[in-house]
Design an enzyme around this catalytic site. Structure first.
Site, PDB file in Angstrom:
ATOM      1  N   LYS A   1       5.830   6.513  -3.495  1.00  0.00           N
ATOM      2  CA  LYS A   1       5.121   5.228  -3.433  1.00  0.00           C
ATOM      3  C   LYS A   1       5.744   4.276  -2.412  1.00  0.00           C
ATOM      4  O   LYS A   1       5.112   3.290  -2.023  1.00  0.00           O
ATOM      5  CB  LYS A   1       5.048   4.576  -4.810  1.00  0.00           C
ATOM      6  CG  LYS A   1       6.354   4.100  -5.393  1.00  0.00           C
ATOM      7  CD  LYS A   1       6.142   3.561  -6.812  1.00  0.00           C
ATOM      8  CE  LYS A   1       7.421   3.070  -7.451  1.00  0.00           C
ATOM      9  NZ  LYS A   1       8.001   1.920  -6.761  1.00  0.00           N
ATOM     10  N   ASP A   2       6.984   4.558  -1.959  1.00  0.00           N
ATOM     11  CA  ASP A   2       7.650   3.719  -0.969  1.00  0.00           C
ATOM     12  C   ASP A   2       7.432   4.203   0.467  1.00  0.00           C
ATOM     13  O   ASP A   2       7.891   3.557   1.408  1.00  0.00           O
ATOM     14  CB  ASP A   2       9.163   3.684  -1.221  1.00  0.00           C
ATOM     15  CG  ASP A   2       9.524   3.016  -2.531  1.00  0.00           C
ATOM     16  OD1 ASP A   2       8.748   2.157  -2.997  1.00  0.00           O
ATOM     17  OD2 ASP A   2      10.589   3.348  -3.095  1.00  0.00           O
TER      18      ASP A   2
ATOM     19  N   ARG B   1      -0.346  -5.183  -6.543  1.00  0.00           N
ATOM     20  CA  ARG B   1      -1.262  -4.286  -7.247  1.00  0.00           C
ATOM     21  C   ARG B   1      -1.220  -4.558  -8.742  1.00  0.00           C
ATOM     22  O   ARG B   1      -2.267  -4.691  -9.401  1.00  0.00           O
ATOM     23  CB  ARG B   1      -0.866  -2.829  -6.950  1.00  0.00           C
ATOM     24  CG  ARG B   1      -1.580  -1.800  -7.826  1.00  0.00           C
ATOM     25  CD  ARG B   1      -0.987  -0.404  -7.622  1.00  0.00           C
ATOM     26  NE  ARG B   1       0.417  -0.334  -8.019  1.00  0.00           N
ATOM     27  CZ  ARG B   1       0.844  -0.167  -9.249  1.00  0.00           C
ATOM     28  NH1 ARG B   1      -0.017  -0.053 -10.259  1.00  0.00           N
ATOM     29  NH2 ARG B   1       2.139  -0.097  -9.516  1.00  0.00           N
ATOM     30  N   ARG B   2      -0.017  -4.634  -9.302  1.00  0.00           N
ATOM     31  CA  ARG B   2       0.113  -4.913 -10.735  1.00  0.00           C
ATOM     32  C   ARG B   2      -0.360  -6.322 -11.062  1.00  0.00           C
ATOM     33  O   ARG B   2      -1.024  -6.548 -12.077  1.00  0.00           O
ATOM     34  CB  ARG B   2       1.568  -4.720 -11.168  1.00  0.00           C
ATOM     35  CG  ARG B   2       2.046  -3.281 -11.122  1.00  0.00           C
ATOM     36  CD  ARG B   2       3.486  -3.148 -11.560  1.00  0.00           C
ATOM     37  NE  ARG B   2       3.948  -1.770 -11.489  1.00  0.00           N
ATOM     38  CZ  ARG B   2       5.065  -1.379 -10.902  1.00  0.00           C
ATOM     39  NH1 ARG B   2       5.855  -2.272 -10.323  1.00  0.00           N
ATOM     40  NH2 ARG B   2       5.417  -0.109 -10.881  1.00  0.00           N
TER      41      ARG B   2
ATOM     42  N   ARG C   1      12.321  -9.157  -8.598  1.00  0.00           N
ATOM     43  CA  ARG C   1      13.017  -8.195  -7.737  1.00  0.00           C
ATOM     44  C   ARG C   1      14.260  -7.692  -8.446  1.00  0.00           C
ATOM     45  O   ARG C   1      14.660  -8.213  -9.476  1.00  0.00           O
ATOM     46  CB  ARG C   1      13.421  -8.859  -6.403  1.00  0.00           C
ATOM     47  CG  ARG C   1      12.262  -9.203  -5.458  1.00  0.00           C
ATOM     48  CD  ARG C   1      11.542  -7.987  -4.925  1.00  0.00           C
ATOM     49  NE  ARG C   1      12.444  -6.980  -4.381  1.00  0.00           N
ATOM     50  CZ  ARG C   1      13.021  -7.035  -3.179  1.00  0.00           C
ATOM     51  NH1 ARG C   1      12.824  -8.076  -2.389  1.00  0.00           N
ATOM     52  NH2 ARG C   1      13.808  -6.055  -2.763  1.00  0.00           N
TER      53      ARG C   1
ATOM     54  N   ARG D   1      16.207  -5.788 -13.815  1.00  0.00           N
ATOM     55  CA  ARG D   1      14.941  -6.302 -14.341  1.00  0.00           C
ATOM     56  C   ARG D   1      14.934  -6.293 -15.871  1.00  0.00           C
ATOM     57  O   ARG D   1      14.442  -7.230 -16.503  1.00  0.00           O
ATOM     58  CB  ARG D   1      13.772  -5.482 -13.784  1.00  0.00           C
ATOM     59  CG  ARG D   1      13.642  -5.584 -12.275  1.00  0.00           C
ATOM     60  CD  ARG D   1      12.469  -4.776 -11.754  1.00  0.00           C
ATOM     61  NE  ARG D   1      12.470  -4.714 -10.296  1.00  0.00           N
ATOM     62  CZ  ARG D   1      11.428  -4.362  -9.551  1.00  0.00           C
ATOM     63  NH1 ARG D   1      10.290  -4.051 -10.128  1.00  0.00           N
ATOM     64  NH2 ARG D   1      11.529  -4.321  -8.246  1.00  0.00           N
TER      65      ARG D   1
ATOM     66  N   CYS E   1      -1.364  -6.617   6.465  1.00  0.00           N
ATOM     67  CA  CYS E   1      -0.780  -7.547   5.488  1.00  0.00           C
ATOM     68  C   CYS E   1      -0.675  -6.883   4.122  1.00  0.00           C
ATOM     69  O   CYS E   1      -0.276  -5.754   4.026  1.00  0.00           O
ATOM     70  CB  CYS E   1      -1.599  -8.828   5.423  1.00  0.00           C
ATOM     71  SG  CYS E   1      -1.626  -9.754   6.975  1.00  0.00           S
TER      72      CYS E   1
END
Length: 309
Positions: A80-81, A128-129, A146, A152, A239
């Site tokens: 995903k990165d 997205r979340r 972050r 977190r 963007c």
């Protein structure tokens, strides 16, 4: 054969992933490997939103630079990165078997998403979340979050947030599954492109290492991730726009489902496309075209054309 040098970020999750691949290579080939920790741009700018750092591949660029420089032999990434364009001279001979693609919800008082009080602060680093959260619960307050998974978790436990949303695969890998309040259905929260899959990147000029790594490739996962990344490439610009996508294998081949949203969740489209696994890239491209034809281009223009997954 000499010991392989595996490049990794220094977070606990990244190191777990690198050590997982090291163990698999040792079991398959009897090869010893060492982990080389590399700080990335994403690690340096812990206080900034990902969307504000202003570069693609924020968590992998320095790893790719080290590969090209020959100071490491392979790098382990969360897919995903990984940007859709791979630098010349590099390749992904393996995408390992995917784990749980879903996101999970962790609340301070153990309250699920549906019962969380209006106005509650929900931490996430992902547009997205944020967008899908607001689509489902517009009365909640998404807040930038972050730091690594452990950081977190500590922030929500300390009361800085009422809840946070994380990728379930990462929480599972770190042995923290018991902290999950709720696993979010893909009907509520489609995952990021490539979420739950690990990619191993090597130099094209090093076929020996590439061939060893290729033994870790999972054909089904590669087909699904290929479809998702083709979709992302079809929609991509400069963007940040929220995109959720999930491809999975079924009796008829690959089924790819995706949504494009405005950051506030008020504008949204959700479509799907399917076809044979060997046509995975075409499936992703076609779904991107379907979304654009349905009005995704307008959403992209409203938010400043580009895609954040």
């Amino acid at each position: 054969m000499k010991a392989l040098r595996i490049g990794s970020r220094g977070s606990a999750l990244a190191l777990w992933q690198a050590n997982h691949i090291r163990a698999r290579l040792a079991n398959l080939h009897g090869i010893e490997s060492e982990i080389v920790r590399i700080h990335t741009s994403g690690d340096h700018f812990q206080g900034a939103a990902i969307s504000q750092i202003g570069m693609k591949g924020v968590f992998i660029k320095e790893l790719e630079d080290a590969l090209l420089a020959g100071t490491i032999d392979l790098a382990v990434h969360s897919m995903k990165d990984v940007p859709t364009e791979t630098p010349q001279g590099l390749a992904f001979p393996a995408i390992s078997k995917r784990e749980d693609v879903r996101d999970c919800f962790i609340s301070r008082r153990g309250v699920g998403l549906e019962k969380l009080a209006a106005g509650s602060r929900v931490g996430t680093s992902s547009l997205r979340r944020q967008a899908q959260l607001l689509l489902h619960r517009p009365d909640l307050q998404p807040v930038e979050l972050r730091g690594n998974v452990d950081t977190r978790m500590k922030k929500v436990a300390a009361g800085a947030y009422d809840a946070i949303i994380l990728a379930k695969a990462g929480v599972d890998r770190l042995g923290m599954s018991e902290k999950i309040t709720e696993v979010l259905s893909t009907e509520i929260m489609l995952p990021a492109v490539g979420q739950g899959a690990l990619g191993i990147e090597t130099r094209e000029a090093d076929p020996e290492t590439s061939n060893l790594v290729a033994a870790l490739d999972d054909e089904g996962t590669r087909s699904c991730v290929t479809a998702e990344r083709a979709l992302l490439r079809e929609l991509e610009g400069g963007c940040q726009v929220p995109l959720g996508a999930w491809a999975r294998l079924g009796a008829g081949g690959v089924l790819l489902e995706a949504c494009v949203l405005s950051p506030d969740g008020k504008e949204h489209l959700r479509r799907e496309q399917s076809g044979p696994a060997e046509d995975a890239e075409k499936i992703g491209i076609r779904l991107g075209q379907i979304l654009l034809e349905a009005g995704a281009d307008r959403i992209l223009r409203l938010a400043g054309r580009g895609v954040e997954n």
